[in-house]
Scaffold this motif. Structure first.
Motif, mmCIF file in Angstrom:
data_model
loop_
_atom_site.group_PDB
_atom_site.id
_atom_site.type_symbol
_atom_site.label_atom_id
_atom_site.label_comp_id
_atom_site.label_asym_id
_atom_site.label_seq_id
_atom_site.Cartn_x
_atom_site.Cartn_y
_atom_site.Cartn_z
ATOM 1 N N ALA A 75 1.702 -7.346 -0.362
ATOM 2 C CA ALA A 75 2.124 -7.891 0.928
ATOM 3 C C ALA A 75 1.217 -9.010 1.424
ATOM 4 N N ARG A 76 0.154 -9.304 0.671
ATOM 5 C CA ARG A 76 -0.850 -10.295 1.083
ATOM 6 C C ARG A 76 -1.457 -9.943 2.446
ATOM 7 N N VAL A 77 -1.730 -8.651 2.630
ATOM 8 C CA VAL A 77 -2.364 -8.162 3.858
ATOM 9 C C VAL A 77 -3.830 -7.869 3.562
ATOM 10 N N PRO A 78 -4.746 -8.365 4.366
ATOM 11 C CA PRO A 78 -6.168 -8.139 4.100
ATOM 12 C C PRO A 78 -6.575 -6.698 4.380
ATOM 13 N N TYR A 79 -7.605 -6.242 3.694
ATOM 14 C CA TYR A 79 -8.111 -4.887 3.908
ATOM 15 C C TYR A 79 -9.634 -4.912 3.954
ATOM 16 N N VAL A 80 -10.186 -3.897 4.604
ATOM 17 C CA VAL A 80 -11.631 -3.729 4.713
ATOM 18 C C VAL A 80 -11.953 -2.279 4.369
ATOM 19 N N THR A 213 -16.652 -7.237 -0.584
ATOM 20 C CA THR A 213 -15.841 -8.439 -0.789
ATOM 21 C C THR A 213 -15.338 -8.562 -2.218
ATOM 22 N N LEU A 214 -15.914 -7.811 -3.159
ATOM 23 C CA LEU A 214 -15.518 -7.933 -4.561
ATOM 24 C C LEU A 214 -14.717 -6.747 -5.060
ATOM 25 N N ALA A 215 -15.034 -5.556 -4.583
ATOM 26 C CA ALA A 215 -14.379 -4.351 -5.099
ATOM 27 C C ALA A 215 -14.721 -3.172 -4.204
ATOM 28 N N ILE A 216 -14.014 -2.064 -4.416
ATOM 29 C CA ILE A 216 -14.299 -0.811 -3.718
ATOM 30 C C ILE A 216 -14.779 0.200 -4.761
ATOM 31 N N PRO A 465 -12.132 -10.216 4.099
ATOM 32 C CA PRO A 465 -12.275 -11.640 4.391
ATOM 33 C C PRO A 465 -13.060 -11.880 5.678
ATOM 34 N N GLY A 466 -13.634 -13.072 5.794
ATOM 35 C CA GLY A 466 -14.352 -13.449 7.015
ATOM 36 C C GLY A 466 -15.773 -12.960 7.071
#
Length: 496
Positions: A75-80, A213-216, A465-466
């Motif tokens: 969905a091109r939705v950012p995640y944290v 920012t690279l992986a979980i 992101p950010g």
């Protein structure tokens, strides 16, 4: 701050469909969309930055984490990714219209390998619980952040946390053998191996400290150490932080490598004693906590030399821990410092920077001048042995202008560390809080290389992101392509 493509951060409509999809992949009660519950995830321990996410997912396995990431990628939705929320740089700050992937339910110990001194855990296991699980084998996990009873191994991986004993034993990166990772394209990979070194690029090292920012990381194999034969701990009082700093330099110059060397100034001591009653002297300007460990004869010789060096530097008193209980109380006082400062100030910023040890007195003096100019107080409690400062800028948010002056002073202190030959951060990460200071330390070429690595892992810019990188204009940097910042999207800041 560097941000993903505009279609990523403006994905509000997509999150509604995403929630429906995730309720099929996970149990419905593990998807949070209620605003009241979402607000519990709007910040980490830096509460000045707040963004309410669109939804929170609570996966319990690697496969479920991968399913959430796959849905976000589609969905091109950012995640944290988020651990316990104890971070001190805004690294887990959500993205507006984005997803928080909470790893709090992934708290199983998967394997304990006593002969090889290894343990494999999920990211939600707390730092202190790793040691607790192997105490009966006379083993322990060396990294020990002050928040170790609540901070998680996943968060330690993200920030490359250290703690009081990092001078001798190093940071998290020195104690991780291997990790199972979920990449931003939802693929699952393993980096590292059973030994300390592996063939090929050090992808394990690249991921540790990359702030999500690279992986979980969903499974982490950590290195365990044998308990030392002996431990010796003392608290030495000094008439000034500069005199205490002289003692630190003397200890290192003598070839002694303590397990820990911590310094507290008068304000920090006042706060700690009010909270814990650890027995620190209230009439001293600075105190050093020095701990040695190792074989009996080595500790005995080194400990006697440390006392001699402290007295030569002007120590007005030396208290020696007589047993494990007294030692634990001393460390309880030191590790309570950050929270205890709330007893002497309604608000405060926690800073984190590194300087050369030899410039400790000079930097502390300059920080006092800066605090006086700002009309604010600064409490100091830090890892003196390796020059990792943690100045606490005290202010009252109810007083007009103090919050802004406090934030400015905190940033100025971080940049002073760079000016003195150090770093803007030692173990708290860059996150949101320090992104605008990155150009003070790194050139454009440096930052470009870092961004290329990040893009190699996450070409669509959806993974946290950010964070880390400065965004032109919002940070007052060189003009360039404008990218919406999460705080702006949330309505907390506006473009000038």
């Amino acid at each position: 701050m560097a941000q993903a493509a505009p279609d990523v951060v403006s994905a509000g409509a997509a999150t509604h469909q995403l929630a429906d999809r995730l309720r099929r992949d996970l149990a419905p009660d593990r998807i949070i969309t209620d605003l009241t519950r979402l607000k519990a995830y709007e910040c980490d321990a830096i509460t000045g930055y707040r963004v309410v996410p669109a939804l929170v997912a609570l996966p319990e396995t690697t496969a479920e984490v991968a399913a959430v990431v796959a849905a976000c990628a589609s969905a091109r939705v950012p995640y944290v990714a988020r651990g316990a929320g104890t971070g001190l740089s805004g690294g887990a700050l959500p993205v507006a219209d984005g997803v928080v992937i909470s790893l709090a339910r992934m708290r199983r110990i998967l394997d304990i390998d006593v002969p090889n001194q290894r343990m494999t855990v999920e990211p939600g296991v707390t730092n202190a619980d790793v040691t607790l699980a192997v105490t009966k084998y006379d083993l322990y996990f060396a990294p020990d952040p002050s928040s170790q009873t609540v901070c998680t191994i996943g968060g330690n991986i993200a920030e490359n946390s250290g703690g009081a004993h990092c001078m001798k034993y190093g940071f998290t990166s020195n104690h991780v053998h291997a990790m199972t990772l979920v990449l931003p394209d939802a693929s699952v990979v393993t980096v590292g191996g059973d030994g300390p070194d592996v063939v090929g690029p050090d992808l394990r090292g690249a991921v540790i400290g990359s702030e999500g920012t690279l992986a979980i990381a969903t499974s982490i194999t950590v290195r365990l150490l044998r308990r030392p034969e002996s431990v010796r701990t003392l608290v030495a009082d000094f008439t000034s932080p500069a005199a205490a700093g002289e003692a630190v330099s003397g200890i290192i110059a003598a070839g002694i490598i303590p397990a820990a060397v911590e310094m507290l100034d008068a304000l920090a001591i006042e706060a700690c004693e009010a909270a814990v009653h650890a027995g620190f002297s209230l009439d001293t300007a600075a105190a050093l906590v020095v701990e040695l460990d190792g074989p009996d004869h080595v500790c005995d010789e080194g400990f006697a030399e440390v006392q001699r060096i402290c007295r030569a530097a002007g120590a007005t008193g030396i208290r020696i821990a007589t047993d494990a209980g007294e030692r634990a109380l001393i460390w309880k006082g030191r590790k309570a410092a950050f929270a205890a400062v709330g007893r002497i100030s309604p608000d405060y910023f926690v800073q984190d920077g590194v300087i050369p040890r030899t410039r400790l007195g000079e930097v502390l003096a300059r920080m006092q001048e800066m605090a006086d100019e700002a009309g604010l107080r600064v409490a100091n409690v830090f890892h003196a042995g390796d020059g990792n400062l943690h100045p606490l800028v005290l202010y009252n948010g109810a007083t007009a202008g103090e919050s802004e002056r406090g934030e400015q002073l905190s940033s100025a202190i971080a940049e002073l560390c760079v000016e003195m030959g150090g770093s803007i951060t030692g173990e708290h990460g860059v996150g949101t809080d320090k992104a605008c200071s990155m150009p003070k330390m790194f050139s454009e070429d440096d930052l470009a290389v870092m961004k290329r690595l990040r893009t190699a892992f996450d070409p669509n810019g959806i993974s946290n992101p950010g964070k880390i990188f400065p965004t032109p204009r919002l940070c007052g940097e060189r003009p360039g392509p404008y990218r919406v910042h999460p705080l702006e999207a949330a309505g907390l800041i506006e473009r000038m």
